[in-house]
Motif scaffolding. Sequence first.
Motif, PDB file in Angstrom:
ATOM      1  N   ILE A   1       6.550 -24.618  69.150  1.00  0.00           N
ATOM      2  CA  ILE A   1       6.844 -23.615  70.359  1.00  0.00           C
ATOM      3  C   ILE A   1       7.606 -24.678  71.329  1.00  0.00           C
ATOM      4  O   ILE A   1       8.702 -24.369  71.492  1.00  0.00           O
ATOM      5  CB  ILE A   1       5.658 -23.007  70.297  1.00  0.00           C
ATOM      6  N   TYR A   2       6.942 -25.816  71.610  1.00  0.00           N
ATOM      7  CA  TYR A   2       7.818 -26.389  72.863  1.00  0.00           C
ATOM      8  C   TYR A   2       9.435 -27.410  72.344  1.00  0.00           C
ATOM      9  O   TYR A   2      10.209 -27.214  73.530  1.00  0.00           O
ATOM     10  CB  TYR A   2       6.773 -27.948  73.217  1.00  0.00           C
ATOM     11  N   SER A   3       8.823 -27.661  70.841  1.00  0.00           N
ATOM     12  CA  SER A   3      10.105 -28.546  70.545  1.00  0.00           C
ATOM     13  C   SER A   3      11.581 -27.269  70.682  1.00  0.00           C
ATOM     14  O   SER A   3      12.441 -27.713  71.410  1.00  0.00           O
ATOM     15  CB  SER A   3       9.684 -28.525  68.869  1.00  0.00           C
ATOM     16  N   VAL A   4      10.940 -25.810  70.007  1.00  0.00           N
ATOM     17  CA  VAL A   4      12.072 -25.056  69.798  1.00  0.00           C
ATOM     18  C   VAL A   4      12.214 -24.377  71.315  1.00  0.00           C
ATOM     19  O   VAL A   4      13.851 -24.144  71.132  1.00  0.00           O
ATOM     20  CB  VAL A   4      11.375 -23.750  69.446  1.00  0.00           C
ATOM     21  N   GLY A   5      11.597 -24.640  72.426  1.00  0.00           N
ATOM     22  CA  GLY A   5      12.039 -23.902  73.794  1.00  0.00           C
ATOM     23  C   GLY A   5      13.240 -25.631  74.059  1.00  0.00           C
ATOM     24  O   GLY A   5      13.853 -24.521  75.087  1.00  0.00           O
ATOM     25  N   ILE A   6      12.649 -26.485  74.164  1.00  0.00           N
ATOM     26  CA  ILE A   6      13.544 -27.527  74.368  1.00  0.00           C
ATOM     27  C   ILE A   6      14.599 -27.678  73.613  1.00  0.00           C
ATOM     28  O   ILE A   6      16.282 -27.446  74.433  1.00  0.00           O
ATOM     29  CB  ILE A   6      13.318 -29.357  73.855  1.00  0.00           C
ATOM     30  N   ILE A   7      14.936 -27.303  72.307  1.00  0.00           N
ATOM     31  CA  ILE A   7      16.051 -26.931  72.140  1.00  0.00           C
ATOM     32  C   ILE A   7      16.837 -25.776  71.714  1.00  0.00           C
ATOM     33  O   ILE A   7      18.563 -25.920  72.391  1.00  0.00           O
ATOM     34  CB  ILE A   7      15.854 -26.385  69.893  1.00  0.00           C
ATOM     35  N   LEU A   8      16.151 -24.645  72.540  1.00  0.00           N
ATOM     36  CA  LEU A   8      17.328 -23.539  72.842  1.00  0.00           C
ATOM     37  C   LEU A   8      17.923 -23.762  74.488  1.00  0.00           C
ATOM     38  O   LEU A   8      18.284 -23.133  74.946  1.00  0.00           O
ATOM     39  CB  LEU A   8      16.265 -22.160  73.019  1.00  0.00           C
ATOM     40  N   LYS A   9      16.667 -24.553  75.763  1.00  0.00           N
ATOM     41  CA  LYS A   9      17.076 -25.103  76.409  1.00  0.00           C
ATOM     42  C   LYS A   9      18.344 -26.105  76.689  1.00  0.00           C
ATOM     43  O   LYS A   9      19.136 -25.380  76.866  1.00  0.00           O
ATOM     44  CB  LYS A   9      16.344 -25.116  76.807  1.00  0.00           C
ATOM     45  N   LEU A  10      18.402 -26.801  75.590  1.00  0.00           N
ATOM     46  CA  LEU A  10      19.773 -27.533  75.951  1.00  0.00           C
ATOM     47  C   LEU A  10      20.865 -26.912  75.142  1.00  0.00           C
ATOM     48  O   LEU A  10      21.429 -28.150  75.150  1.00  0.00           O
ATOM     49  CB  LEU A  10      19.208 -28.859  74.725  1.00  0.00           C
ATOM     50  N   ARG A  11      20.582 -26.254  74.270  1.00  0.00           N
ATOM     51  CA  ARG A  11      21.775 -25.117  74.026  1.00  0.00           C
ATOM     52  C   ARG A  11      22.202 -24.128  75.054  1.00  0.00           C
ATOM     53  O   ARG A  11      23.507 -23.411  74.664  1.00  0.00           O
ATOM     54  CB  ARG A  11      22.019 -24.232  71.947  1.00  0.00           C
ATOM     55  N   GLY A  12      21.106 -24.218  75.760  1.00  0.00           N
ATOM     56  CA  GLY A  12      22.275 -22.791  76.540  1.00  0.00           C
ATOM     57  C   GLY A  12      21.804 -21.260  76.748  1.00  0.00           C
ATOM     58  O   GLY A  12      21.860 -20.527  77.767  1.00  0.00           O
ATOM     59  N   SER A  13      20.101 -21.597  75.773  1.00  0.00           N
ATOM     60  CA  SER A  13      20.172 -19.918  75.116  1.00  0.00           C
ATOM     61  C   SER A  13      19.175 -19.635  76.027  1.00  0.00           C
ATOM     62  O   SER A  13      19.203 -18.312  76.049  1.00  0.00           O
ATOM     63  CB  SER A  13      19.472 -20.373  73.478  1.00  0.00           C
ATOM     64  N   ILE A  14      18.515 -20.434  76.362  1.00  0.00           N
ATOM     65  CA  ILE A  14      16.837 -19.813  77.404  1.00  0.00           C
ATOM     66  C   ILE A  14      17.410 -20.504  78.682  1.00  0.00           C
ATOM     67  O   ILE A  14      17.279 -21.809  78.950  1.00  0.00           O
ATOM     68  CB  ILE A  14      15.802 -19.905  76.788  1.00  0.00           C
ATOM     69  N   THR A  15      17.876 -20.290  80.087  1.00  0.00           N
ATOM     70  CA  THR A  15      17.711 -20.298  81.783  1.00  0.00           C
ATOM     71  C   THR A  15      16.734 -20.151  82.186  1.00  0.00           C
ATOM     72  O   THR A  15      16.471 -18.642  81.917  1.00  0.00           O
ATOM     73  CB  THR A  15      19.021 -21.873  81.298  1.00  0.00           C
ATOM     74  N   GLY A  16      17.249 -20.338  83.442  1.00  0.00           N
ATOM     75  CA  GLY A  16      16.356 -20.276  84.812  1.00  0.00           C
ATOM     76  C   GLY A  16      15.096 -19.406  84.225  1.00  0.00           C
ATOM     77  O   GLY A  16      13.982 -19.504  84.347  1.00  0.00           O
ATOM     78  N   LYS A  17      15.210 -17.938  84.671  1.00  0.00           N
ATOM     79  CA  LYS A  17      14.141 -16.815  84.703  1.00  0.00           C
ATOM     80  C   LYS A  17      13.263 -17.188  83.547  1.00  0.00           C
ATOM     81  O   LYS A  17      12.403 -17.567  83.167  1.00  0.00           O
ATOM     82  CB  LYS A  17      14.068 -15.583  85.176  1.00  0.00           C
ATOM     83  N   ARG A  18      13.857 -16.991  82.195  1.00  0.00           N
ATOM     84  CA  ARG A  18      13.873 -16.558  81.261  1.00  0.00           C
ATOM     85  C   ARG A  18      12.069 -17.771  80.872  1.00  0.00           C
ATOM     86  O   ARG A  18      12.387 -18.353  79.600  1.00  0.00           O
ATOM     87  CB  ARG A  18      14.908 -17.154  79.976  1.00  0.00           C
ATOM     88  N   PHE A  19      13.146 -19.153  80.802  1.00  0.00           N
ATOM     89  CA  PHE A  19      13.195 -20.563  80.597  1.00  0.00           C
ATOM     90  C   PHE A  19      11.725 -21.182  81.483  1.00  0.00           C
ATOM     91  O   PHE A  19      10.898 -21.582  80.915  1.00  0.00           O
ATOM     92  CB  PHE A  19      13.832 -21.919  80.975  1.00  0.00           C
ATOM     93  N   ALA A  20      11.602 -20.184  83.065  1.00  0.00           N
ATOM     94  CA  ALA A  20      10.688 -20.699  83.416  1.00  0.00           C
ATOM     95  C   ALA A  20       9.574 -19.483  82.515  1.00  0.00           C
ATOM     96  O   ALA A  20       7.990 -19.841  82.950  1.00  0.00           O
ATOM     97  CB  ALA A  20      10.615 -19.361  84.753  1.00  0.00           C
ATOM     98  N   LYS A  21       9.233 -18.451  82.541  1.00  0.00           N
ATOM     99  CA  LYS A  21       8.746 -17.949  81.296  1.00  0.00           C
ATOM    100  C   LYS A  21       8.111 -18.139  80.496  1.00  0.00           C
ATOM    101  O   LYS A  21       6.949 -18.187  79.938  1.00  0.00           O
ATOM    102  CB  LYS A  21       9.005 -16.533  81.512  1.00  0.00           C
ATOM    103  N   PHE A  22       9.228 -18.476  79.362  1.00  0.00           N
ATOM    104  CA  PHE A  22       8.495 -19.597  78.621  1.00  0.00           C
ATOM    105  C   PHE A  22       7.602 -21.055  78.605  1.00  0.00           C
ATOM    106  O   PHE A  22       6.397 -20.795  77.765  1.00  0.00           O
ATOM    107  CB  PHE A  22       9.650 -20.278  77.743  1.00  0.00           C
ATOM    108  N   SER A  23       8.064 -21.172  79.527  1.00  0.00           N
ATOM    109  CA  SER A  23       7.053 -22.668  79.776  1.00  0.00           C
ATOM    110  C   SER A  23       6.271 -22.321  80.250  1.00  0.00           C
ATOM    111  O   SER A  23       4.167 -22.275  79.700  1.00  0.00           O
ATOM    112  CB  SER A  23       7.332 -23.448  81.451  1.00  0.00           C
ATOM    113  N   ILE A  24       5.360 -20.958  81.306  1.00  0.00           N
ATOM    114  CA  ILE A  24       4.240 -20.257  82.024  1.00  0.00           C
ATOM    115  C   ILE A  24       3.595 -19.706  80.456  1.00  0.00           C
ATOM    116  O   ILE A  24       2.213 -19.790  80.373  1.00  0.00           O
ATOM    117  CB  ILE A  24       4.874 -19.230  82.965  1.00  0.00           C
ATOM    118  N   TYR A  25       3.933 -19.367  79.871  1.00  0.00           N
ATOM    119  CA  TYR A  25       2.982 -18.282  78.011  1.00  0.00           C
ATOM    120  C   TYR A  25       3.127 -19.812  77.776  1.00  0.00           C
ATOM    121  O   TYR A  25       2.024 -20.046  77.166  1.00  0.00           O
ATOM    122  CB  TYR A  25       4.412 -17.754  77.307  1.00  0.00           C
TER     123      TYR A  25
END
Length: 268
Positions: free
Chosen positions: A220-244
């Motif tokens: 899950i975190y590897s997918v999140g890191i990849i999406l973050k680096l690609r700019g697919s999830i940022t800001g509020k969405r990335f914060a929610k991903f971190s909490i979940y």
Amino acid sequence: MSYWLLLLYFITFISYLYDFFSDRKFLYNTKRIFLFVTLLFHAIYLVERTFFLGHLPIVTQYEIFSLLAFAIGFTYFLLELLSDIRGTGVFILIFTLLFQTKSTLFIQDVYVPNSVLNNYPLGTHVITAILGFSAISISSAYALMYLLLYKNIKTNKFNVIFKRLPNLEILEQMNFFAIIIGFILLTIAIIIGFAWLPSAFPDFSYWDPKIISTMIVWLIYSVGIILKLRGSITGKRFAKFSIYGFILSILFLLLTGTILSGFHNFVN
């Protein structure tokens, strides 16, 4: 000694909480001293318990919770020293208080440990995993701060949250950096585990609940890191991903330590 430690964490948390909401500055430097004394006492407690038990206190989930509390507190202490950002402590130290409370109330002093605890790779495996989960805990704290500040800005409420916290960009960066550190440490723990565990445990199974849950969290975190680096999830969405992600990690830790057991149970 465990209850004295819990009291120190409570005093430290209250000092950070008071300083966050108060305009008075007499605890501005004192609270850091409280944290240092608490961590020093915790280190002594862990050393004393290690000598008392004859092995690292990594057997039960309640010992793990105490190590998590220390790892989170110590990591934040270093971050505060290096960055001199002091307004975020109350959001991170609440985790140390909760984890140590859980440990103090339910920890056991008498049990028969597995002989595998005398193996050094196990200590490295467990410590890197604990440090990884502590970094994930810290990332969720920064994510929570991001969401609180984001809500304040959107609703034009320039209250104590707005005044005390760093800006959104810094909070998002700290969240991401903490996730990267946690991901790297979990990767190291997984590699050590796969290399050493099959030879150490005759009943080793890749279907062990703790292995499966750790791999799910890692993926899950590897997918999140990849999406973050690609700019697919940022800001509020990335914060929610971190909490979940943090909530899922804690649920897995609780389930695999109580209901779902496997060869990771080190108590005979």
